[in-house]
Write a protein that holds these residues in place. Structure first.
Motif, mmCIF file in Angstrom:
data_model
loop_
_atom_site.group_PDB
_atom_site.id
_atom_site.type_symbol
_atom_site.label_atom_id
_atom_site.label_comp_id
_atom_site.label_asym_id
_atom_site.label_seq_id
_atom_site.Cartn_x
_atom_site.Cartn_y
_atom_site.Cartn_z
ATOM 1 N N ILE A 118 -10.647 -9.153 12.595
ATOM 2 C CA ILE A 118 -10.702 -9.393 14.293
ATOM 3 C C ILE A 118 -10.293 -7.791 14.936
ATOM 4 O O ILE A 118 -9.330 -7.567 14.647
ATOM 5 C CB ILE A 118 -10.309 -10.698 14.604
ATOM 6 N N THR A 119 -11.609 -7.807 15.249
ATOM 7 C CA THR A 119 -11.426 -6.125 15.546
ATOM 8 C C THR A 119 -12.503 -6.759 17.132
ATOM 9 O O THR A 119 -13.565 -7.170 16.982
ATOM 10 C CB THR A 119 -12.772 -5.372 14.865
ATOM 11 N N ASP A 120 -11.653 -6.132 17.977
ATOM 12 C CA ASP A 120 -12.552 -5.731 19.293
ATOM 13 C C ASP A 120 -12.659 -4.732 19.777
ATOM 14 O O ASP A 120 -13.092 -3.790 18.141
ATOM 15 C CB ASP A 120 -11.370 -6.527 20.272
ATOM 16 N N LEU A 121 -13.463 -4.823 21.073
ATOM 17 C CA LEU A 121 -14.947 -3.534 20.880
ATOM 18 C C LEU A 121 -14.158 -2.282 20.875
ATOM 19 O O LEU A 121 -14.224 -1.140 20.814
ATOM 20 C CB LEU A 121 -15.183 -3.606 22.793
ATOM 21 N N ARG A 122 -12.519 -2.259 21.436
ATOM 22 C CA ARG A 122 -11.834 -1.472 21.660
ATOM 23 C C ARG A 122 -11.585 -0.461 20.264
ATOM 24 O O ARG A 122 -10.481 0.400 19.888
ATOM 25 C CB ARG A 122 -10.040 -1.605 22.335
ATOM 26 N N GLY A 123 -11.758 -1.925 19.195
ATOM 27 C CA GLY A 123 -11.208 -1.454 17.818
ATOM 28 C C GLY A 123 -9.454 -1.484 17.347
ATOM 29 O O GLY A 123 -9.098 -1.529 16.190
ATOM 30 N N ASP A 124 -9.272 -3.018 18.405
ATOM 31 C CA ASP A 124 -7.744 -3.178 18.114
ATOM 32 C C ASP A 124 -8.553 -3.957 16.717
ATOM 33 O O ASP A 124 -9.310 -4.708 17.509
ATOM 34 C CB ASP A 124 -6.766 -3.558 19.516
ATOM 35 N N LYS A 125 -7.314 -4.273 16.114
ATOM 36 C CA LYS A 125 -7.502 -5.431 15.283
ATOM 37 C C LYS A 125 -6.077 -6.308 14.685
ATOM 38 O O LYS A 125 -4.845 -6.094 15.375
ATOM 39 C CB LYS A 125 -7.804 -4.884 13.874
ATOM 40 N N LEU A 126 -6.706 -7.781 14.406
ATOM 41 C CA LEU A 126 -5.293 -8.650 13.935
ATOM 42 C C LEU A 126 -6.338 -9.320 12.885
ATOM 43 O O LEU A 126 -7.051 -9.215 12.405
ATOM 44 C CB LEU A 126 -5.268 -9.007 14.942
ATOM 45 N N GLU A 127 -5.412 -9.886 11.775
ATOM 46 C CA GLU A 127 -5.495 -11.125 10.215
ATOM 47 C C GLU A 127 -5.530 -12.228 11.098
ATOM 48 O O GLU A 127 -4.484 -12.369 10.957
ATOM 49 C CB GLU A 127 -5.284 -10.499 9.658
ATOM 50 N N TYR A 138 -0.987 -10.497 26.474
ATOM 51 C CA TYR A 138 -1.338 -9.127 26.622
ATOM 52 C C TYR A 138 -2.237 -8.463 25.899
ATOM 53 O O TYR A 138 -2.565 -7.593 26.739
ATOM 54 C CB TYR A 138 -0.201 -8.347 27.452
ATOM 55 N N GLU A 139 -1.919 -8.316 24.813
ATOM 56 C CA GLU A 139 -3.100 -8.538 23.933
ATOM 57 C C GLU A 139 -3.894 -9.243 23.215
ATOM 58 O O GLU A 139 -5.267 -8.656 22.884
ATOM 59 C CB GLU A 139 -1.371 -6.929 22.574
ATOM 60 N N ILE A 140 -3.372 -9.941 21.982
ATOM 61 C CA ILE A 140 -3.468 -10.819 20.955
ATOM 62 C C ILE A 140 -4.395 -11.457 22.409
ATOM 63 O O ILE A 140 -5.614 -11.899 21.417
ATOM 64 C CB ILE A 140 -2.724 -11.466 20.314
ATOM 65 N N ILE A 141 -4.559 -12.584 22.916
ATOM 66 C CA ILE A 141 -4.815 -13.304 23.853
ATOM 67 C C ILE A 141 -6.531 -12.439 24.167
ATOM 68 O O ILE A 141 -7.926 -12.777 23.896
ATOM 69 C CB ILE A 141 -5.035 -14.311 24.326
ATOM 70 N N PRO A 142 -6.192 -11.195 24.277
ATOM 71 C CA PRO A 142 -7.615 -10.388 24.820
ATOM 72 C C PRO A 142 -8.270 -9.756 24.126
ATOM 73 O O PRO A 142 -9.334 -9.903 23.713
ATOM 74 C CB PRO A 142 -6.773 -9.387 25.733
ATOM 75 N N LEU A 143 -7.333 -9.858 22.722
ATOM 76 C CA LEU A 143 -8.421 -9.189 21.653
ATOM 77 C C LEU A 143 -8.926 -10.086 20.937
ATOM 78 O O LEU A 143 -10.360 -9.720 20.849
ATOM 79 C CB LEU A 143 -7.374 -8.567 21.130
ATOM 80 N N LEU A 144 -8.519 -11.385 20.829
ATOM 81 C CA LEU A 144 -9.533 -12.365 20.703
ATOM 82 C C LEU A 144 -10.510 -12.538 21.479
ATOM 83 O O LEU A 144 -12.329 -13.165 21.582
ATOM 84 C CB LEU A 144 -8.877 -14.243 20.451
ATOM 85 N N LYS A 145 -10.738 -12.782 22.753
ATOM 86 C CA LYS A 145 -11.677 -12.832 23.924
ATOM 87 C C LYS A 145 -12.421 -12.152 23.872
ATOM 88 O O LYS A 145 -13.685 -11.817 23.810
ATOM 89 C CB LYS A 145 -11.387 -13.355 24.854
ATOM 90 N N SER A 146 -12.075 -10.858 23.541
ATOM 91 C CA SER A 146 -13.616 -9.604 23.212
ATOM 92 C C SER A 146 -13.921 -9.717 22.532
ATOM 93 O O SER A 146 -16.026 -9.837 21.641
ATOM 94 C CB SER A 146 -12.467 -8.150 23.365
#
Length: 228
Positions: free
Chosen positions: A61-70, A170-178
């Motif tokens: 999963i990638t957000d608008l800033r390009g941060d990623k998680l699996e 601070y990081e994971i939930i905002p990434l998922l929401k984005s």
């Protein structure tokens, strides 16, 4: 953490002490002011967010800033009318186990648009594996035994639970929401999810046909099919 005159709070406490902590910390005058937790902004997730997480299992999963998680797996769920305003006596279903979204009971709920309001997620972010339960009001229950940092191929190091919770909020939930918002606004989420529902329903039907030894004649006899 203060920002523009507001205070954002992550409360880490056993459930049975939550109300006591809220009363003593929040509903009290401090030298810098007073916190009313009822006015604190917080995350709120609707059923589509949890449906999207079910859909994204085993994907990057990638957000608008390009941060990623699996998102490695969804290993638990709760479904009902939600935590807030749920009618007394209304049905709530829960389940747990590896690859749970591929189980017939869960697939039935997916195909019939049941409202998931709590999921247990297993994901990897920045070389750390997080295992936690996430509710519709962003309640977060971290499994510290299964949350660890990968130091090497066969080396693992447990993560401080407080550090894990800070990273999640601070990081994971905002990434998922984005990432979720990006797919909703682009129009790609709904068609993908409807196909996901359809496939889940087909798997359930195939399992029923197999279990009951149904024939094509049995299926054709159903009134749910339009007459041509």
């Amino acid at each position: 953490m203060g920002m523009n005159g507001r205070v954002y709070v992550v409360l880490v406490t056993p459930k049975n002490l939550e109300s006591k902590v809220r009363t003593r910390l929040f509903l009290k005058e401090h030298e810098w002011g007073r916190i009313d937790y009822r006015e604190l902004p917080q995350y709120h997730f609707g059923p589509d967010f949890f449906n999207w997480l079910m859909l994204k299992k085993r994907e990057e999963i990638t957000d608008l800033r390009g941060d990623k998680l699996e998102l490695r797996d969804v290993v638990g769920f709760s479904t009902g009318n939600g935590n807030s305003g749920q009618a007394r006596g209304s049905a709530t279903f829960t389940g747990s186990g590896g690859d749970i979204s591929s189980q017939p009971a869960t697939q039935t709920m997916i195909s019939t648009a049941s409202n998931f309001n709590r999921l247990t997620l297993s994901l990897e972010y920045k070389d750390t594996c997080y295992h936690f339960e996430l509710g519709e009001l962003a309640e977060c229950n971290v499994d510290s035994d299964n949350t660890y940092k990968k130091n090497g191929r066969d080396e693992f190091k447990h993560v401080n639970v407080h550090e894990a919770i800070i990273t999640i909020y601070y990081e994971i939930i905002p990434l998922l929401k984005s990432a979720f918002h990006m797919e909703v606004t682009s129009g790609t989420f709904r068609p993908k999810y409807e196909e996901f529902q359809k496939q889940a329903g087909l798997f359930v039907i195939a399992d029923i046909v197999k279990q009951l030894n149904l024939t094509k004649k049995d299926i054709d006899s159903l009134d749910c099919f339009p007459k041509l």
